[in-house]
Design a protein around this motif. Structure first.
Motif, PDB file in Angstrom:
ATOM      1  N   SER A   7     -55.213  -7.982  29.839  1.00  0.00           N
ATOM      2  CA  SER A   7     -53.918  -7.742  30.484  1.00  0.00           C
ATOM      3  C   SER A   7     -53.258  -9.085  30.784  1.00  0.00           C
ATOM      4  CB  SER A   7     -54.072  -6.910  31.758  1.00  0.00           C
ATOM      5  OG  SER A   7     -54.766  -7.637  32.747  1.00  0.00           O
ATOM      6  N   ILE A  16     -48.575  -6.334  30.887  1.00  0.00           N
ATOM      7  CA  ILE A  16     -48.832  -6.061  29.473  1.00  0.00           C
ATOM      8  C   ILE A  16     -50.308  -5.712  29.361  1.00  0.00           C
ATOM      9  CG2 ILE A  16     -48.948  -7.064  27.156  1.00  0.00           C
ATOM     10  CD1 ILE A  16     -46.855  -9.146  28.151  1.00  0.00           C
ATOM     11  N   GLY A  18     -53.422  -4.667  26.678  1.00  0.00           N
ATOM     12  CA  GLY A  18     -53.713  -4.744  25.257  1.00  0.00           C
ATOM     13  C   GLY A  18     -55.196  -4.643  24.990  1.00  0.00           C
ATOM     14  N   ILE A  32     -51.644  -8.971  14.794  1.00  0.00           N
ATOM     15  CA  ILE A  32     -51.070  -8.538  16.071  1.00  0.00           C
ATOM     16  C   ILE A  32     -50.073  -7.431  15.770  1.00  0.00           C
ATOM     17  CG2 ILE A  32     -49.750  -9.195  18.114  1.00  0.00           C
ATOM     18  CD1 ILE A  32     -50.671 -12.088  17.649  1.00  0.00           C
ATOM     19  N   LYS A  41     -49.388   1.253  22.288  1.00  0.00           N
ATOM     20  CA  LYS A  41     -50.547   0.821  21.510  1.00  0.00           C
ATOM     21  C   LYS A  41     -51.534   1.934  21.194  1.00  0.00           C
ATOM     22  CE  LYS A  41     -53.632  -0.722  25.276  1.00  0.00           C
ATOM     23  NZ  LYS A  41     -54.813   0.070  24.909  1.00  0.00           N
ATOM     24  N   VAL A  61     -55.191  -6.913  17.124  1.00  0.00           N
ATOM     25  CA  VAL A  61     -54.683  -6.926  18.491  1.00  0.00           C
ATOM     26  C   VAL A  61     -53.529  -5.930  18.600  1.00  0.00           C
ATOM     27  CG1 VAL A  61     -53.602  -8.331  20.284  1.00  0.00           C
ATOM     28  CG2 VAL A  61     -55.270  -9.377  18.717  1.00  0.00           C
ATOM     29  N   PHE A  63     -50.955  -3.969  21.774  1.00  0.00           N
ATOM     30  CA  PHE A  63     -50.599  -4.106  23.194  1.00  0.00           C
ATOM     31  C   PHE A  63     -49.377  -3.244  23.496  1.00  0.00           C
ATOM     32  CE2 PHE A  63     -47.871  -6.995  20.970  1.00  0.00           C
ATOM     33  CZ  PHE A  63     -46.702  -7.047  21.705  1.00  0.00           C
ATOM     34  N   ASP A  95     -42.444 -11.014  26.018  1.00  0.00           N
ATOM     35  CA  ASP A  95     -43.791 -10.447  26.048  1.00  0.00           C
ATOM     36  C   ASP A  95     -44.578 -10.802  24.788  1.00  0.00           C
ATOM     37  OD1 ASP A  95     -43.146  -9.277  28.461  1.00  0.00           O
ATOM     38  OD2 ASP A  95     -42.960  -7.238  27.663  1.00  0.00           O
ATOM     39  N   VAL A  99     -48.238 -12.715  24.212  1.00  0.00           N
ATOM     40  CA  VAL A  99     -49.384 -12.160  23.483  1.00  0.00           C
ATOM     41  C   VAL A  99     -49.813 -13.098  22.355  1.00  0.00           C
ATOM     42  CG1 VAL A  99     -50.171 -10.246  22.037  1.00  0.00           C
ATOM     43  CG2 VAL A  99     -48.827  -9.770  24.083  1.00  0.00           C
ATOM     44  N   TYR A 102     -51.655 -16.006  23.942  1.00  0.00           N
ATOM     45  CA  TYR A 102     -52.983 -15.558  24.363  1.00  0.00           C
ATOM     46  C   TYR A 102     -53.917 -15.446  23.151  1.00  0.00           C
ATOM     47  CZ  TYR A 102     -56.659 -12.323  25.859  1.00  0.00           C
ATOM     48  OH  TYR A 102     -57.876 -11.719  26.108  1.00  0.00           O
ATOM     49  N   THR A 103     -53.420 -14.861  22.084  1.00  0.00           N
ATOM     50  CA  THR A 103     -54.236 -14.676  20.878  1.00  0.00           C
ATOM     51  C   THR A 103     -54.595 -16.023  20.248  1.00  0.00           C
ATOM     52  OG1 THR A 103     -53.096 -12.565  20.478  1.00  0.00           O
ATOM     53  CG2 THR A 103     -54.350 -13.494  18.650  1.00  0.00           C
TER      54      THR A 103
END
Length: 271
Positions: A7, A16, A18, A32, A41, A61, A63, A95, A99, A102-103
């Motif tokens: 999250s 968010i 995921g 993604i 998702k 991934v 989300f 957003d 993501v 983060y990925t």
């Protein structure tokens, strides 16, 4: 194969949520998935798609946008219509960047592939045109304009009342959209111009579209190919906007047309 949840704090401090479905083998490729309007998702067969990519050695991934309208405590459908009504493309771009960051942190050496469906395809086109960490783009039934999501004749009422409603054929309910959506599209015409972004994409791009899609016509693909002739295009025969899937999806295997979409996407990623 394993699955891991995450999250993040997205637009306006909304959450968010995921998850990542991992390949059983080490991989350098991470897809993604970017869901569309009224999507999320865990809609339909998305879990089977994630597993299918992982079986082909691609981490997957997926989300929910922070304003998707899916309550993180009950993520089974669009159930927070107040949040849904407040969504805008600018929120989604913010957003998605989170993501992606983060990925990339989690898989610093991986090739990142964006897969965007419908409105998520438009968001993915905009992002790929500007985000250098994306290596490849795949769009499934992507839109080429955010204004295609409502009727032009609704705009006068929208400005007057501050809200309109769009019909969800699946749930048979009317879903509200705040005036902030229209204002975002009108006030950020350059940033949110999907067609201009399509011209400016420098990465490999695969376009997949069904020829029985009544939501986004094939003419949209023809526009994309004029703007970006180097894009690859695969037409899925007799496929609708969701390639034979539905929600809820009770089968344990992918619909044949959705499997074709996945196979073509996996081949493109590995090429």
């Amino acid at each position: 194969m394993k699955k891991e949840n995450f999250s993040l704090t997205g637009s306006n401090q909304h959450t968010i949520i995921g998850d990542i479905t991992y390949s059983a083998k080490p991989t350098k490729q991470v897809a993604i998935f970017v869901h569309g309007f009224k999507g999320f998702k865990d809609w339909g067969a998305h879990h089977l798609v994630a597993q299918y990519f992982a079986l082909h050695d691609i981490h997957y991934v997926k989300f929910n946008f922070s304003h998707s309208g899916v309550n993180p405590e009950n993520p089974v459908d669009v159930n927070d219509l107040t949040l849904f009504a407040a969504n805008t493309p600018s929120f989604e771009l913010f957003d998605l960047d989170l993501v992606i960051s983060y990925t990339k942190q989690k898989f610093p050496d991986a090739e990142l592939i964006l897969i965007g469906h419908s409105r998520g395809g438009g968001i993915s086109i905009l992002t790929t045109a500007t985000n250098k960490t994306i290596n490849k783009l795949i769009t499934w039934a992507a839109i080429d304009s955010f204004s295609s999501l409502w009727k032009k004749e609704q705009e006068a009422e929208w400005r007057e009342k501050g809200i309109i409603e769009v019909f969800n054929a699946r749930t048979k309910e009317y879903m509200p959209l705040n005036l902030s959506l229209l204002q975002d599209v009108e006030q950020n015409t350059d940033k949110l111009n999907i067609k201009t972004a399509a011209e400016n994409i420098k990465k490999p791009w695969l376009i997949i579209h069904g020829n029985d899609d009544i939501n986004v016509p094939l003419s949209v693909v023809q526009n994309f190919l004029k703007l970006h002739p180097k894009a690859d295009f695969i037409e899925i025969d007799k496929a609708n906007h969701v390639f034979g899937a539905s929600h809820p999806y009770k089968e344990d295997q992918l619909a044949e047309q959705l499997k074709q979409v996945c196979d073509a996407s996996i081949t493109f990623i590995k090429s």
